[in-house]
Design a protein around this motif. Sequence first.
Motif, short mmCIF file in Angstrom:
data_model
loop_
_atom_site.label_atom_id
_atom_site.label_comp_id
_atom_site.label_asym_id
_atom_site.label_seq_id
_atom_site.Cartn_x
_atom_site.Cartn_y
_atom_site.Cartn_z
N VAL A 59 0.81 -1.22 0.00
CA VAL A 59 0.00 0.00 0.00
C VAL A 59 0.85 1.27 0.00
O VAL A 59 0.29 2.38 -0.09
CB VAL A 59 -0.99 0.03 1.18
N LEU A 81 -7.10 2.65 -5.56
CA LEU A 81 -7.50 1.34 -5.04
C LEU A 81 -7.49 0.28 -6.13
O LEU A 81 -7.79 0.56 -7.31
CB LEU A 81 -8.89 1.43 -4.41
N ASP A 85 -7.25 -4.90 -2.95
CA ASP A 85 -7.46 -4.21 -1.68
C ASP A 85 -8.79 -4.57 -1.04
O ASP A 85 -9.08 -4.17 0.09
CB ASP A 85 -7.41 -2.69 -1.89
#
Length: 119
Positions: A59, A81, A85
């Motif tokens: 991330v 995103l 995720d």
Amino acid sequence: QVQLVESGGGSVQAGGSLRLSCVASHSKYCMGWLRQAPGKEREGVAVKDYWDTRYADSVKGRFTISQDTAKNTLYLQMNSLKPEDTAMYYCAAVPGRCPAMKAGSYHYWGQGTQVAVSS
């Protein structure tokens, strides 16, 4: 005992953004976000204490953890995103400095908020 209440999850298309919030009943703890996808172990996403902020490699550069100490609120801004995720995201806390980003290291948990990212 620390109470943690998350909010802000939802459904978004790949490339989109979401911001998660976690209101804590106490401050001065290590606080963080961990997530669990179906069929997978719970994993650390980002953690923060007074001295340090750490992110999972997956991330880095996309997610930002921050804290409003006046409101006892922890945030996770999630940008760019990806479908991978998709998970239940949990706010967690433990007294003192942040330990390893492993689920077993955290004492207090919120109920979780679902994030779903479609391709």
